[in-house]
Design an enzyme around this catalytic site. Sequence first.
Site, PDB file in Angstrom:
ATOM      1  N   CYS A   1       0.820  -1.212   0.000  1.00  0.00           N
ATOM      2  CA  CYS A   1       0.000   0.000   0.000  1.00  0.00           C
ATOM      3  C   CYS A   1       0.861   1.272   0.000  1.00  0.00           C
ATOM      4  O   CYS A   1       1.426   1.615  -1.031  1.00  0.00           O
ATOM      5  CB  CYS A   1      -0.988  -0.054   1.163  1.00  0.00           C
ATOM      6  SG  CYS A   1      -2.406   1.011   0.917  1.00  0.00           S
TER       7      CYS A   1
ATOM      8  N   ARG B   1      -2.621   7.331  -6.359  1.00  0.00           N
ATOM      9  CA  ARG B   1      -2.837   7.313  -4.899  1.00  0.00           C
ATOM     10  C   ARG B   1      -4.307   7.477  -4.569  1.00  0.00           C
ATOM     11  O   ARG B   1      -5.018   8.165  -5.280  1.00  0.00           O
ATOM     12  CB  ARG B   1      -2.110   8.509  -4.287  1.00  0.00           C
ATOM     13  CG  ARG B   1      -0.965   8.149  -3.401  1.00  0.00           C
ATOM     14  CD  ARG B   1      -0.448   9.393  -2.706  1.00  0.00           C
ATOM     15  NE  ARG B   1      -0.853   9.423  -1.326  1.00  0.00           N
ATOM     16  CZ  ARG B   1      -0.938  10.529  -0.611  1.00  0.00           C
ATOM     17  NH1 ARG B   1      -0.688  11.700  -1.145  1.00  0.00           N
ATOM     18  NH2 ARG B   1      -1.271  10.451   0.641  1.00  0.00           N
TER      19      ARG B   1
ATOM     20  N   ILE C   1      -7.176  -0.586   1.874  1.00  0.00           N
ATOM     21  CA  ILE C   1      -7.473   0.548   2.759  1.00  0.00           C
ATOM     22  C   ILE C   1      -6.938   1.828   2.114  1.00  0.00           C
ATOM     23  O   ILE C   1      -5.715   1.988   1.990  1.00  0.00           O
ATOM     24  CB  ILE C   1      -6.826   0.361   4.151  1.00  0.00           C
ATOM     25  CG1 ILE C   1      -7.325  -0.939   4.788  1.00  0.00           C
ATOM     26  CG2 ILE C   1      -7.162   1.552   5.052  1.00  0.00           C
ATOM     27  CD1 ILE C   1      -6.634  -1.281   6.092  1.00  0.00           C
TER      28      ILE C   1
ATOM     29  N   HIS D   1      -3.396  -5.279   1.571  1.00  0.00           N
ATOM     30  CA  HIS D   1      -2.664  -5.538   2.814  1.00  0.00           C
ATOM     31  C   HIS D   1      -2.697  -7.017   3.187  1.00  0.00           C
ATOM     32  O   HIS D   1      -3.552  -7.432   3.987  1.00  0.00           O
ATOM     33  CB  HIS D   1      -3.327  -4.769   3.970  1.00  0.00           C
ATOM     34  CG  HIS D   1      -3.092  -3.300   3.938  1.00  0.00           C
ATOM     35  ND1 HIS D   1      -2.076  -2.689   4.638  1.00  0.00           N
ATOM     36  CD2 HIS D   1      -3.744  -2.319   3.298  1.00  0.00           C
ATOM     37  CE1 HIS D   1      -2.121  -1.388   4.425  1.00  0.00           C
ATOM     38  NE2 HIS D   1      -3.122  -1.137   3.615  1.00  0.00           N
TER      39      HIS D   1
ATOM     40  N   GLU E   1      -0.925  -8.510   5.212  1.00  0.00           N
ATOM     41  CA  GLU E   1      -0.627  -8.659   6.649  1.00  0.00           C
ATOM     42  C   GLU E   1      -1.886  -8.522   7.502  1.00  0.00           C
ATOM     43  O   GLU E   1      -1.848  -8.783   8.701  1.00  0.00           O
ATOM     44  CB  GLU E   1       0.454  -7.654   7.081  1.00  0.00           C
ATOM     45  CG  GLU E   1       0.015  -6.216   7.297  1.00  0.00           C
ATOM     46  CD  GLU E   1      -0.228  -5.431   6.011  1.00  0.00           C
ATOM     47  OE1 GLU E   1      -0.230  -6.020   4.912  1.00  0.00           O
ATOM     48  OE2 GLU E   1      -0.428  -4.200   6.113  1.00  0.00           O
TER      49      GLU E   1
HETATM   50  N1  GLN Z   1      -3.458   6.347   1.149  1.00  0.00           N
HETATM   51  C1  GLN Z   1      -2.223   6.036   1.778  1.00  0.00           C
HETATM   52  C2  GLN Z   1      -1.071   6.809   1.165  1.00  0.00           C
HETATM   53  O1  GLN Z   1      -1.258   7.552   0.281  1.00  0.00           O
HETATM   54  C3  GLN Z   1      -1.928   4.562   1.723  1.00  0.00           C
HETATM   55  C4  GLN Z   1      -2.916   3.819   2.572  1.00  0.00           C
HETATM   56  C5  GLN Z   1      -2.363   2.577   3.191  1.00  0.00           C
HETATM   57  O2  GLN Z   1      -1.160   2.332   3.243  1.00  0.00           O
HETATM   58  N2  GLN Z   1      -3.252   1.804   3.732  1.00  0.00           N
HETATM   59  O3  GLN Z   1       0.033   6.668   1.573  1.00  0.00           O
END
Ligand code: GLN
Length: 192
Positions: free
Chosen positions: A78, A104, A130, A166, A168
Amino acid sequence: MIGVLALQGAFAEHEAVLTGLGYSYTEVRQRSHLTGDLDAMILPGGESTVMNKLLNDLGMFDELKAMIEEGLPVFGTCAGLILLSKRVEGGSPSLATMDIDTVRNAYGRQLGSFSCNGSFAGKEIPMRFIRAPFVETAGPEVQVLSETGGRIVAVREGKQLATAFHPELTEDTTVHRYFLEEIAGLSPDRNR
Ligand code: GLN
């Protein structure tokens, strides 16, 4: 030894997976922790802008980038994927070691967090997103390991692996094992 970048974000969750799989790890929090003892490195989820700033403020940025460019196996989830991306829409490039264009917060505010199943390197696994990015385009040397919902969400380039989701945060350890065994060539610690 596996290093987990522990400046911010979901590093403890990666550490729990490593422990569960029988690997020991060390938290990387300052420049002196970036040593030749590291066999692999995990860049967790969190906030890429904050992690990028901390890497710079703590004087870790150049060393980490050089180590990855010299072949240190790295797995970014992420925000970690964003840190590795050469081009970032809605943010600025950071380590820029993977030839990918990333968007992003790509799923919008409302749909930012969701779970689904998807195929990763030919295996069906649960995926948790997320406020996730996705990869819009991947360069010729980049292998797409998962395209889920019409979006590229897992990529590999040499010894670098990155996922928009994710692993994890689920019980499934496929992606971690893929990184540790197939990419980094590591096996669980014997004498634990
Ligand atoms: N939106 C976050 C970012 O721009 C990433 C979100 C995440 O790692 N769950 O860094």
